[in-house]
Scaffold this motif. Structure first.
Motif, mmCIF file in Angstrom:
data_model
loop_
_atom_site.group_PDB
_atom_site.id
_atom_site.type_symbol
_atom_site.label_atom_id
_atom_site.label_comp_id
_atom_site.label_asym_id
_atom_site.label_seq_id
_atom_site.Cartn_x
_atom_site.Cartn_y
_atom_site.Cartn_z
ATOM 1 N N PHE A 14 0.777 -1.258 -0.109
ATOM 2 C CA PHE A 14 -0.046 0.250 0.023
ATOM 3 C C PHE A 14 0.833 1.323 -0.079
ATOM 4 C CE2 PHE A 14 -2.322 3.355 2.308
ATOM 5 C CZ PHE A 14 -3.329 3.396 1.537
ATOM 6 N N LYS A 15 0.463 2.243 -0.794
ATOM 7 C CA LYS A 15 0.975 3.376 -0.864
ATOM 8 C C LYS A 15 -0.052 4.474 -0.578
ATOM 9 C CE LYS A 15 4.526 2.125 -4.112
ATOM 10 N NZ LYS A 15 5.457 2.245 -5.518
ATOM 11 N N ILE A 16 0.395 5.815 -0.043
ATOM 12 C CA ILE A 16 -0.575 6.835 0.212
ATOM 13 C C ILE A 16 -1.096 7.308 -1.049
ATOM 14 C CG2 ILE A 16 -0.825 8.977 1.260
ATOM 15 C CD1 ILE A 16 1.521 8.490 3.235
ATOM 16 N N ILE A 17 -2.550 7.428 -0.741
ATOM 17 C CA ILE A 17 -3.353 8.013 -1.869
ATOM 18 C C ILE A 17 -3.228 9.429 -2.104
ATOM 19 C CG2 ILE A 17 -5.531 8.120 -3.003
ATOM 20 C CD1 ILE A 17 -6.208 5.425 -2.090
ATOM 21 N N GLU A 18 -2.672 9.972 -3.040
ATOM 22 C CA GLU A 18 -2.336 11.442 -2.846
ATOM 23 C C GLU A 18 -3.324 12.296 -3.205
ATOM 24 O OE1 GLU A 18 0.558 12.970 -1.959
ATOM 25 O OE2 GLU A 18 1.684 11.142 -1.660
ATOM 26 N N ASN A 19 -4.066 12.035 -4.188
ATOM 27 C CA ASN A 19 -5.115 12.872 -4.784
ATOM 28 C C ASN A 19 -6.363 12.110 -5.380
ATOM 29 O OD1 ASN A 19 -4.621 12.119 -7.558
ATOM 30 N ND2 ASN A 19 -2.809 13.463 -7.332
ATOM 31 N N LYS A 20 -7.473 12.730 -5.844
ATOM 32 C CA LYS A 20 -8.709 12.178 -6.098
ATOM 33 C C LYS A 20 -8.262 11.229 -7.505
ATOM 34 C CE LYS A 20 -12.158 15.192 -4.390
ATOM 35 N NZ LYS A 20 -13.204 16.402 -4.513
ATOM 36 N N ASP A 21 -7.617 11.740 -8.258
ATOM 37 C CA ASP A 21 -7.192 11.036 -9.459
ATOM 38 C C ASP A 21 -6.761 9.602 -9.033
ATOM 39 O OD1 ASP A 21 -7.957 12.997 -11.141
ATOM 40 O OD2 ASP A 21 -6.170 13.723 -11.481
ATOM 41 N N ASP A 22 -5.666 9.528 -8.328
ATOM 42 C CA ASP A 22 -4.933 8.343 -7.719
ATOM 43 C C ASP A 22 -6.135 7.413 -6.712
ATOM 44 O OD1 ASP A 22 -2.555 9.113 -8.455
ATOM 45 O OD2 ASP A 22 -1.978 9.834 -6.457
ATOM 46 N N LEU A 23 -6.959 8.235 -6.321
ATOM 47 C CA LEU A 23 -8.242 7.211 -5.573
ATOM 48 C C LEU A 23 -8.950 6.575 -6.688
ATOM 49 C CD1 LEU A 23 -9.788 6.462 -3.249
ATOM 50 C CD2 LEU A 23 -11.155 8.570 -3.502
ATOM 51 N N ILE A 24 -9.307 7.246 -7.740
ATOM 52 C CA ILE A 24 -10.132 6.359 -8.591
ATOM 53 C C ILE A 24 -9.551 5.678 -9.411
ATOM 54 C CG2 ILE A 24 -11.360 7.132 -10.977
ATOM 55 C CD1 ILE A 24 -12.697 8.304 -8.444
ATOM 56 N N VAL A 25 -8.257 5.624 -9.791
ATOM 57 C CA VAL A 25 -7.217 4.563 -10.307
ATOM 58 C C VAL A 25 -7.368 3.534 -9.498
ATOM 59 C CG1 VAL A 25 -5.100 3.768 -11.039
ATOM 60 C CG2 VAL A 25 -5.975 6.114 -11.729
ATOM 61 N N TYR A 26 -7.004 3.834 -8.167
ATOM 62 C CA TYR A 26 -7.228 2.419 -7.261
ATOM 63 C C TYR A 26 -8.563 1.883 -7.196
ATOM 64 C CZ TYR A 26 -7.821 0.334 -2.470
ATOM 65 O OH TYR A 26 -7.912 -0.695 -1.698
ATOM 66 N N CYS A 27 -9.583 2.601 -7.137
ATOM 67 C CA CYS A 27 -11.126 2.040 -7.067
ATOM 68 C C CYS A 27 -11.256 1.303 -8.354
ATOM 69 C CB CYS A 27 -12.040 3.235 -6.917
ATOM 70 S SG CYS A 27 -12.165 4.087 -5.352
ATOM 71 N N LYS A 28 -10.750 1.779 -9.621
ATOM 72 C CA LYS A 28 -10.907 1.048 -10.733
ATOM 73 C C LYS A 28 -10.546 -0.407 -10.727
ATOM 74 C CE LYS A 28 -11.360 4.836 -14.148
ATOM 75 N NZ LYS A 28 -10.814 5.589 -15.180
ATOM 76 N N LYS A 29 -9.252 -0.327 -10.030
ATOM 77 C CA LYS A 29 -8.474 -1.676 -10.166
ATOM 78 C C LYS A 29 -9.013 -2.579 -9.203
ATOM 79 C CE LYS A 29 -3.765 0.194 -11.354
ATOM 80 N NZ LYS A 29 -2.453 0.413 -10.759
ATOM 81 N N VAL A 30 -9.555 -2.126 -7.751
ATOM 82 C CA VAL A 30 -9.949 -3.196 -7.045
ATOM 83 C C VAL A 30 -11.394 -3.340 -7.265
ATOM 84 C CG1 VAL A 30 -7.863 -2.645 -5.423
ATOM 85 C CG2 VAL A 30 -10.256 -1.554 -5.044
ATOM 86 N N ALA A 31 -12.210 -2.336 -7.779
ATOM 87 C CA ALA A 31 -13.589 -2.651 -7.608
ATOM 88 C C ALA A 31 -14.276 -2.179 -8.926
ATOM 89 C CB ALA A 31 -14.269 -1.816 -6.756
ATOM 90 N N GLY A 32 -13.672 -1.441 -9.872
ATOM 91 C CA GLY A 32 -14.292 -1.354 -11.233
ATOM 92 C C GLY A 32 -14.086 -2.686 -12.209
ATOM 93 N N THR A 33 -12.943 -3.171 -11.945
ATOM 94 C CA THR A 33 -12.759 -4.606 -12.748
ATOM 95 C C THR A 33 -13.786 -5.388 -12.269
ATOM 96 O OG1 THR A 33 -11.196 -5.087 -10.945
ATOM 97 C CG2 THR A 33 -10.139 -4.058 -12.877
ATOM 98 N N VAL A 34 -14.180 -5.613 -11.304
ATOM 99 C CA VAL A 34 -15.287 -6.450 -10.765
ATOM 100 C C VAL A 34 -16.544 -6.466 -11.649
ATOM 101 C CG1 VAL A 34 -16.902 -7.578 -9.019
ATOM 102 C CG2 VAL A 34 -14.336 -6.768 -8.218
ATOM 103 N N GLY A 35 -16.872 -4.924 -11.710
ATOM 104 C CA GLY A 35 -18.056 -4.620 -12.593
ATOM 105 C C GLY A 35 -17.953 -4.997 -14.312
#
Length: 213
Positions: A14-35
């Motif tokens: 885990f690395k610190i999430i710096e900004n909203k763009d980083d957050l969206i990238v993280y969410c896409k990888k761990v949950a968006g891919t499930v969709g």
């Protein structure tokens, strides 16, 4: 999917999430891919080139909801904060502040709060939480706008899943924003109440798009 595996790896390292763009990238990888993995099974005749993005949007919305539900739990159990650093800085909120309010109450404190509930967070934490909730709700709204892309068989369950999960945000609000020492969830009773809204939304989509059984 390789992106899902990459997302799981990012949780291990885990690395610190710096900004909203980083957050969206993280969410896409761990949950968006499930969709995206479920997308072929849920696809309707009116799906177009945006369909996979809509499935991804629901995963993003749900993951941000998870983050907002589990702030205290993530700090205590995983030593992690998923709120972007830039957002915390905007509201002058430090990690220590979040750690302090995430400390579980002692038995005596629990007993006292039984008679006089006293959990309260500062206004700046409420405003931070609401900004992040607004981001989550943006992705839910994008999903709801495109329900017509799903098959008639999938329409009810996917809508219910989204509505029930989004309702967790209201549960946190109703609990004085205590997502720090308690886990908020949508109760069975609340789901029963929300089901009327789900059915209404599904019927509206069917009428507008001539979906029939």
């Amino acid at each position: 999917m390789l992106e899902q595996i990459d997302g799981q790896r990012s949780d291990i390292d885990f690395k610190i999430i710096e900004n909203k763009d980083d957050l969206i990238v993280y969410c896409k990888k761990v949950a968006g891919t499930v969709g995206l993995m479920l997308a072929p099974m849920l696809k309707g005749e009116k799906a177009d080139e945006r369909y996979e993005l809509i499935c991804e949007d629901l995963g993003i919305a749900m993951q941000i909801t998870n983050i907002l539900r589990d702030i205290g739990e993530d700090l205590r159990n995983r030593n992690r904060i998923y709120i972007p650093q830039t957002v915390m800085e905007d509201y002058s909120i430090t990690r220590k502040e979040l750690e302090d309010i995430s400390t579980l109450p002692t038995a005596k404190q629990k007993w006292n709060s039984f008679f006089q509930p006293n959990f309260k967070v500062s206004d700046k934490i409420v405003h931070l939480w609401e900004e992040m909730a607004g981001l989550s709700e943006y992705y839910y709204d994008e999903f709801y706008k495109h329900l017509y892309m799903f098959s008639s068989d999938a329409l009810l369950p996917v809508t219910a899943a989204a509505v029930f999960y989004q309702a967790i945000l209201d549960e946190v609000r109703n609990n004085n924003y205590n997502c720090f020492t308690q886990r908020c969830y949508t109760s069975t009773k609340r789901k029963g109440d929300l089901l009327k809204m789900v059915l209404s939304r599904v019927e509206e989509v069917k009428r507008k798009n001539f979906i029939s059984y």
